[in-house]
Design a protein around this motif. Sequence first.
Motif, PDB file in Angstrom:
ATOM      1  N   GLY A 204      57.400  -1.678  87.892  1.00  0.00           N
ATOM      2  CA  GLY A 204      56.476  -2.024  88.966  1.00  0.00           C
ATOM      3  C   GLY A 204      55.502  -0.910  89.277  1.00  0.00           C
ATOM      4  O   GLY A 204      54.307  -1.141  89.509  1.00  0.00           O
ATOM      5  N   PHE A 205      55.990   0.333  89.244  1.00  0.00           N
ATOM      6  CA  PHE A 205      55.165   1.497  89.543  1.00  0.00           C
ATOM      7  C   PHE A 205      55.898   2.739  89.062  1.00  0.00           C
ATOM      8  O   PHE A 205      57.123   2.818  89.162  1.00  0.00           O
ATOM      9  N   MET A 206      55.161   3.700  88.500  1.00  0.00           N
ATOM     10  CA  MET A 206      55.758   4.954  88.047  1.00  0.00           C
ATOM     11  C   MET A 206      55.585   6.011  89.139  1.00  0.00           C
ATOM     12  O   MET A 206      54.488   6.521  89.349  1.00  0.00           O
ATOM     13  N   PRO A 207      56.660   6.340  89.875  1.00  0.00           N
ATOM     14  CA  PRO A 207      56.523   7.255  91.015  1.00  0.00           C
ATOM     15  C   PRO A 207      56.678   8.737  90.689  1.00  0.00           C
ATOM     16  O   PRO A 207      56.445   9.587  91.544  1.00  0.00           O
ATOM     17  N   LEU A 208      57.090   9.079  89.454  1.00  0.00           N
ATOM     18  CA  LEU A 208      57.408  10.474  89.126  1.00  0.00           C
ATOM     19  C   LEU A 208      56.209  11.405  89.285  1.00  0.00           C
ATOM     20  O   LEU A 208      55.067  11.034  89.017  1.00  0.00           O
TER      21      LEU A 208
END
Length: 447
Positions: A204-208
């Motif tokens: 859904g989303f890459m938060p790193l």
Amino acid sequence: MPGTRRKTTAVALAAAASSIALLATACTGSNDAGATDDPKAKTTLTFWHGWSAPSEVEAIAENIKSFEAKHPNITVNVVKGITDDKLNQALRTGGSNAPDVVSSFTTDNVGRFCASKALADLKPFLDASGIDPEKTFLPQMAKYTQHDGTRCTVPLLGDAYGLYYNKDAFEEAGITAPPKTLSEFDAVVKKLTKTKGDGFERLGFMPLFVGYETTVEHYGAGFGVTYLGPDGKSNTAQDPAVKALLTWQKKLVDELGGFQKLNKFRTALGDEWGPKHPFHTGQVAMQLDGEWRGKMASDAKLPFEIGAAPFPVPDAQAADYGKGYLSGTILGIAGTSEKKNAAWELVKYLSTDTDAVVSFANAIHNVPSTVEALNSPKLSDDPLYRTFVDIAQHPKSTHAPSSVNGGAFLLTLQDSGLAHEKGAEKDLDALLRKNDEQVDKDNEQAG
């Protein structure tokens, strides 16, 4: 405009730090007495910029051509694709081949440029031209182009950051609108995520913090992080916004499977600037990015429809939805230049002539930096692009504060965030105290 938002590595910033540090002694006094050249005399200026893509180079060349038509006595020698390392070296050494006018994509270096006098103080030129930067430029951009009361740069277009989303993926998941708060965002991220074996089919989303554009600074604008106290010392341990940011980000990382699982997926993704960007391929359904991504996605002819919206804000700041992170290209006159008056004519034209600013913004899909250009009927009306124009004009959109040590304090906090998301540092309060100590030590050494 890829150059304006390329991430600067720690090594590059460290190199820049040592280069600019030398400027304090190399250039001190070079621009204290003001300019003495005749701007109407026949002369040649050297202008260095970092743009390299053919469309970008052509766009700036058209503006230079228009400038020379209005100033037939001035010829501009344009040098493209200049990195900050080359720029810093030239500003330090000067000489006949050094630039007179320079642009840089590293907004975080304004503090260094101004404190070291690598770039000339523009206030006398602005005053003589009757230009009030606070009224001419977008206030937020006027703010990040000065340091400690000295304005050694002006903005030349800007970048605003928001949320791109895959409309097809949203429809498939039954999501009818982009999320506005982080609690809504977290739920949407998980709803859009599809696992495959021990990895992901779609995230859904890459938060790193090692992801594309997902930096502490870019997140920080939404939280209202201040970074430095009134005394110039690092205040991350005392600022509740920093703790809230890192706590939220780590929680989302853990809920998606943890750092190792996310990073394994990340390392297999395509290049940020190529056609295989994970948002383009559908491997990531939402992306934190700037206004340029819309044009890149259009050029890539994606098989799905995309939308754009402001990045979600903390639930307690829901009333401020619409704000975001701002950055952009900075423009200045080399402190060593002997043609400062002529150089100012070029700087003034590129940064304040409405037609020049609008045409350049439209050509390279960046946000105009002057109030008149933002309100020009000639500005692109593309709805994706306009989302970022609105974000740029939100009164609470921000850039990080300037520092004599450039963006080093941001890299230090980024490293702290990385240690936290990995789980290597579990005591967040202790981590932030250590962060403050390191930043203050580095700033003190930078002078």
